[in-house]
Write a protein that holds these residues in place. Sequence first.
Motif, PDB file in Angstrom:
ATOM      1  N   ILE A  53       5.656 -64.324  33.789  1.00 26.61           N
ATOM      2  CA  ILE A  53       6.632 -64.472  34.865  1.00 26.61           C
ATOM      3  C   ILE A  53       6.985 -63.118  35.475  1.00 26.61           C
ATOM      4  O   ILE A  53       7.144 -62.996  36.698  1.00 26.61           O
ATOM      5  CB  ILE A  53       7.896 -65.186  34.340  1.00 26.61           C
ATOM      6  N   LEU A  54       7.057 -62.074  34.669  1.00 31.90           N
ATOM      7  CA  LEU A  54       7.451 -60.761  35.182  1.00 31.90           C
ATOM      8  C   LEU A  54       6.275 -59.948  35.720  1.00 31.90           C
ATOM      9  O   LEU A  54       6.482 -58.875  36.282  1.00 31.90           O
ATOM     10  CB  LEU A  54       8.163 -59.968  34.088  1.00 31.90           C
ATOM     11  N   PHE A  55       5.055 -60.452  35.563  1.00 29.64           N
ATOM     12  CA  PHE A  55       3.890 -59.696  36.014  1.00 29.64           C
ATOM     13  C   PHE A  55       3.898 -59.416  37.525  1.00 29.64           C
ATOM     14  O   PHE A  55       3.611 -58.283  37.933  1.00 29.64           O
ATOM     15  CB  PHE A  55       2.605 -60.418  35.605  1.00 29.64           C
ATOM     16  N   PRO A  56       4.231 -60.407  38.394  1.00 33.06           N
ATOM     17  CA  PRO A  56       4.260 -60.086  39.835  1.00 33.06           C
ATOM     18  C   PRO A  56       5.276 -58.992  40.175  1.00 33.06           C
ATOM     19  O   PRO A  56       5.020 -58.154  41.049  1.00 33.06           O
ATOM     20  CB  PRO A  56       4.650 -61.406  40.498  1.00 33.06           C
ATOM     21  N   ALA A  57       6.397 -58.978  39.495  1.00 34.04           N
ATOM     22  CA  ALA A  57       7.389 -57.942  39.771  1.00 34.04           C
ATOM     23  C   ALA A  57       6.856 -56.571  39.369  1.00 34.04           C
ATOM     24  O   ALA A  57       7.094 -55.574  40.051  1.00 34.04           O
ATOM     25  CB  ALA A  57       8.679 -58.245  39.024  1.00 34.04           C
ATOM     26  N   ARG A  58       6.101 -56.527  38.298  1.00 35.24           N
ATOM     27  CA  ARG A  58       5.517 -55.242  37.886  1.00 35.24           C
ATOM     28  C   ARG A  58       4.464 -54.797  38.879  1.00 35.24           C
ATOM     29  O   ARG A  58       4.303 -53.592  39.127  1.00 35.24           O
ATOM     30  CB  ARG A  58       4.902 -55.386  36.491  1.00 35.24           C
ATOM     31  N   LEU A  59       3.724 -55.745  39.464  1.00 28.79           N
ATOM     32  CA  LEU A  59       2.719 -55.383  40.465  1.00 28.79           C
ATOM     33  C   LEU A  59       3.378 -54.873  41.749  1.00 28.79           C
ATOM     34  O   LEU A  59       2.913 -53.910  42.354  1.00 28.79           O
ATOM     35  CB  LEU A  59       1.833 -56.582  40.786  1.00 28.79           C
ATOM     36  N   LEU A  60       4.455 -55.535  42.168  1.00 28.63           N
ATOM     37  CA  LEU A  60       5.127 -55.141  43.409  1.00 28.63           C
ATOM     38  C   LEU A  60       5.890 -53.831  43.267  1.00 28.63           C
ATOM     39  O   LEU A  60       6.104 -53.134  44.253  1.00 28.63           O
ATOM     40  CB  LEU A  60       6.099 -56.249  43.857  1.00 28.63           C
ATOM     41  N   ARG A  61       6.310 -53.516  42.069  1.00 36.59           N
ATOM     42  CA  ARG A  61       7.044 -52.280  41.848  1.00 36.59           C
ATOM     43  C   ARG A  61       6.158 -51.072  42.135  1.00 36.59           C
ATOM     44  O   ARG A  61       6.596 -50.072  42.668  1.00 36.59           O
ATOM     45  CB  ARG A  61       7.567 -52.245  40.420  1.00 36.59           C
ATOM     46  N   GLY A  62       4.899 -51.173  41.774  1.00 35.63           N
ATOM     47  CA  GLY A  62       3.974 -50.084  42.035  1.00 35.63           C
ATOM     48  C   GLY A  62       4.152 -48.932  41.080  1.00 35.63           C
ATOM     49  O   GLY A  62       4.939 -48.969  40.143  1.00 35.63           O
ATOM     50  N   ARG A  63       3.412 -47.894  41.341  1.00 34.47           N
ATOM     51  CA  ARG A  63       3.478 -46.695  40.501  1.00 34.47           C
ATOM     52  C   ARG A  63       4.642 -45.819  40.953  1.00 34.47           C
ATOM     53  O   ARG A  63       4.899 -45.681  42.149  1.00 34.47           O
ATOM     54  CB  ARG A  63       2.197 -45.888  40.587  1.00 34.47           C
ATOM     55  N   PRO A  64       5.321 -45.218  40.015  1.00 31.47           N
ATOM     56  CA  PRO A  64       6.418 -44.318  40.427  1.00 31.47           C
ATOM     57  C   PRO A  64       5.835 -43.059  41.084  1.00 31.47           C
ATOM     58  O   PRO A  64       4.860 -42.484  40.629  1.00 31.47           O
ATOM     59  CB  PRO A  64       7.112 -43.987  39.099  1.00 31.47           C
ATOM     60  N   SER A  65       6.428 -42.693  42.197  1.00 34.02           N
ATOM     61  CA  SER A  65       5.942 -41.483  42.888  1.00 34.02           C
ATOM     62  C   SER A  65       6.570 -40.264  42.243  1.00 34.02           C
ATOM     63  O   SER A  65       7.776 -40.171  42.051  1.00 34.02           O
ATOM     64  CB  SER A  65       6.336 -41.569  44.368  1.00 34.02           C
TER      65      SER A  65
END
Length: 66
Positions: A53-65
């Motif tokens: 369930i939390l996988f899409p949120a991790r994908l949308l968060r992206g890499r920290p700049s």
Amino acid sequence: MFSFLLWLLLLVLCWPVALLALVLYPLVWLLLLPFRLLGIAVEGVFELLRSVILFPARLLRGRPSA
């Protein structure tokens, strides 16, 4: 250590109950073992559902700049 001291106190106060507890403890542990294994399996399923369930949120968060 605390449970051993409690058992020694029970042995002094009422030795038949202490001996019965000493004999029945492994049997009760064996009877409760399947429920413990079932709890581990259910916890694993819930963790898998949480990560799916939390996988899409991790994908949308992206890499920290940096």
